[in-house]
Design an enzyme around this catalytic site. Structure first.
Site, mmCIF file in Angstrom:
data_model
loop_
_atom_site.group_PDB
_atom_site.id
_atom_site.type_symbol
_atom_site.label_atom_id
_atom_site.label_comp_id
_atom_site.label_asym_id
_atom_site.label_seq_id
_atom_site.Cartn_x
_atom_site.Cartn_y
_atom_site.Cartn_z
ATOM 1 N N GLY A 81 62.784 43.094 25.599
ATOM 2 C CA GLY A 81 61.804 43.608 24.503
ATOM 3 C C GLY A 81 62.299 44.713 23.839
ATOM 4 N N ASN A 117 63.483 44.926 20.721
ATOM 5 C CA ASN A 117 63.015 44.798 19.254
ATOM 6 C C ASN A 117 61.497 45.279 19.302
ATOM 7 O OD1 ASN A 117 64.862 43.849 17.140
ATOM 8 N ND2 ASN A 117 65.347 42.583 18.909
ATOM 9 N N ARG A 143 53.477 21.643 25.130
ATOM 10 C CA ARG A 143 53.942 22.899 24.456
ATOM 11 C C ARG A 143 52.816 23.326 23.761
ATOM 12 N NH1 ARG A 143 59.275 24.426 24.134
ATOM 13 N NH2 ARG A 143 60.279 22.642 24.822
ATOM 14 N N MET A 186 61.864 33.316 23.649
ATOM 15 C CA MET A 186 62.916 32.184 23.511
ATOM 16 C C MET A 186 62.323 30.782 24.037
ATOM 17 S SD MET A 186 65.259 34.177 22.789
ATOM 18 C CE MET A 186 67.005 33.493 22.847
ATOM 19 N N ARG A 187 61.142 30.339 23.715
ATOM 20 C CA ARG A 187 60.678 29.127 23.650
ATOM 21 C C ARG A 187 60.607 28.641 22.459
ATOM 22 N NH1 ARG A 187 59.936 26.370 28.145
ATOM 23 N NH2 ARG A 187 58.050 25.282 27.194
ATOM 24 N N ILE A 188 60.774 27.127 22.181
ATOM 25 C CA ILE A 188 60.530 26.430 21.027
ATOM 26 C C ILE A 188 59.117 26.386 20.850
ATOM 27 C CG2 ILE A 188 60.927 24.420 19.877
ATOM 28 C CD1 ILE A 188 63.719 24.403 20.757
ATOM 29 N N LEU A 189 58.596 26.527 19.654
ATOM 30 C CA LEU A 189 57.244 26.271 19.493
ATOM 31 C C LEU A 189 56.615 24.899 19.196
ATOM 32 C CD1 LEU A 189 56.659 29.644 17.502
ATOM 33 C CD2 LEU A 189 55.350 29.407 19.745
ATOM 34 N N ASN A 240 60.160 36.500 12.455
ATOM 35 C CA ASN A 240 61.121 36.275 13.722
ATOM 36 C C ASN A 240 62.201 37.167 13.292
ATOM 37 O OD1 ASN A 240 62.439 35.380 16.188
ATOM 38 N ND2 ASN A 240 63.414 34.252 15.189
ATOM 39 N N HIS A 296 66.344 37.275 14.016
ATOM 40 C CA HIS A 296 67.256 36.182 14.704
ATOM 41 C C HIS A 296 68.824 36.809 14.740
ATOM 42 C CE1 HIS A 296 69.146 32.589 15.623
ATOM 43 N NE2 HIS A 296 70.026 32.846 14.764
HETATM 44 C C1 GAR Z 1 67.419 39.883 19.882
HETATM 45 O O1 GAR Z 1 68.642 39.799 19.805
HETATM 46 C C2 GAR Z 1 66.913 38.551 19.058
HETATM 47 O O2 GAR Z 1 67.388 38.646 17.848
HETATM 48 C C3 GAR Z 1 67.285 37.507 19.919
HETATM 49 O O3 GAR Z 1 67.197 37.793 21.362
HETATM 50 C C4 GAR Z 1 67.514 39.003 21.476
HETATM 51 C C5 GAR Z 1 66.123 39.683 22.002
HETATM 52 O O4 GAR Z 1 66.219 40.920 22.624
HETATM 53 N N1 GAR Z 1 66.295 36.341 19.616
HETATM 54 C C6 GAR Z 1 66.648 35.177 19.254
HETATM 55 O O5 GAR Z 1 67.798 34.829 19.486
HETATM 56 C C7 GAR Z 1 65.625 34.159 18.833
HETATM 57 N N2 GAR Z 1 66.125 33.020 18.306
HETATM 58 P P1 GAR Z 1 65.152 41.932 22.877
HETATM 59 O O6 GAR Z 1 64.250 41.159 23.940
HETATM 60 O O7 GAR Z 1 65.726 43.184 23.308
HETATM 61 O O8 GAR Z 1 64.289 42.065 21.731
#
Ligand code: GAR
Length: 216
Positions: free
Chosen positions: A14, A16, A67, A92-95, A109, A111
């Site tokens: 979390g 971000n 899903r 981290m789940r596919i919607l 999102n 990425h």
């Molecule tokens: C972040 O680097 C985000 O960009 C990535 O997971 C990490 C989560 O960190 N997301 C993905 O790869 C989605 N495809 P956080 O939980 O500390 O924000």
């Protein structure tokens, strides 16, 4: 002016989400975090949100065999909180296709790569394996196309000789924490227009949808 109500969907750390919460604490920030939903009960991000006084909810994907029914429950939680924009933050789940349709144009999102390069998982490893000299992060609208929606803004970082996955991930993450709150600010200010697969951000300095680290 009323602030844009943002719902955040997480699965883990979390950081971000925390960056968005911090940004939204500024009185002049045009968005507020209405609630945080996690599909993982043990996600450390939930405690960060709770400490910040934000309502949290756990919707465990394990309780759903389909899903789409999981997605509909998450969506209902956001609706209950009056959410206008959903921000995925390490979700981290596919919607299912239903969710991006339901929230079309209101689902974003972050990425950790310069899309469309390196989609899916372990993208920092993919970047190192490909030998690219630049990587970064992308904030984009989410469509049914995995990691393929219209790009709003990107930040680029160098890939340095001897980089490990951890070092590169941390360098990119620092930029995610700048970029994501910046984009949510623009959306809250009503500057962002989505037309087809292209995004226009009005009234910002030319080139401001691309950040460099370090600045060139
Ligand atoms: C972040 O680097 C985000 O960009 C990535 O997971 C990490 C989560 O960190 N997301 C993905 O790869 C989605 N495809 P956080 O939980 O500390 O924000």
């Amino acid at each position: 002016m009323a602030k844009l109500k943002v719902g955040i969907l997480i699965s883990g750390r979390g950081s971000n989400m925390a960056a968005l919460i911090r940004a939204a604490e500024a009185p002049d920030y045009p968005a507020e975090i209405a609630c945080v939903v996690s599909n993982v009960a043990a996600a450390p991000g939930l405690q960060i949100a709770e400490r910040a006084g934000i309502e949290t909810e756990i919707v465990s994907h394990r309780d759903y065999s389909e899903r789409e029914s999981f997605d509909r429950t998450v969506s209902a939680v956001f609706e209950e909180h009056g959410v206008e924009l959903v921000a995925l933050a390490g979700f981290m789940r596919i919607l299912s296709p239903w969710f991006p349709q339901r929230w079309a144009g209101r689902l974003i999102n972050v990425h950790p790569s310069l899309l469309p390069a390196f989609k899916g998982l372990h993208v920092q490893r993919q970047a190192l394996d490909a030998g690219v000299r630049l990587s970064g992060c992308t904030v984009h609208y989410v469509t049914g196309d995995l990691d393929g929606g219209p790009i709003i803004a990107q930040a680029a970082v160098p890939v340095l000789p001897g980089d490990t996955e951890k070092a590169l991930s941390e360098r990119i993450l620092r930029q995610e924490h700048r970029l994501y709150p910046m984009v949510v600010r623009w959306i809250g200010e009503g500057r962002v227009t989505l037309s087809g697969s292209h995004v226009d951000v009005a009234g910002i300095p030319p080139g401001a949808t691309l950040l460099f680290s370090p600045d060139p």
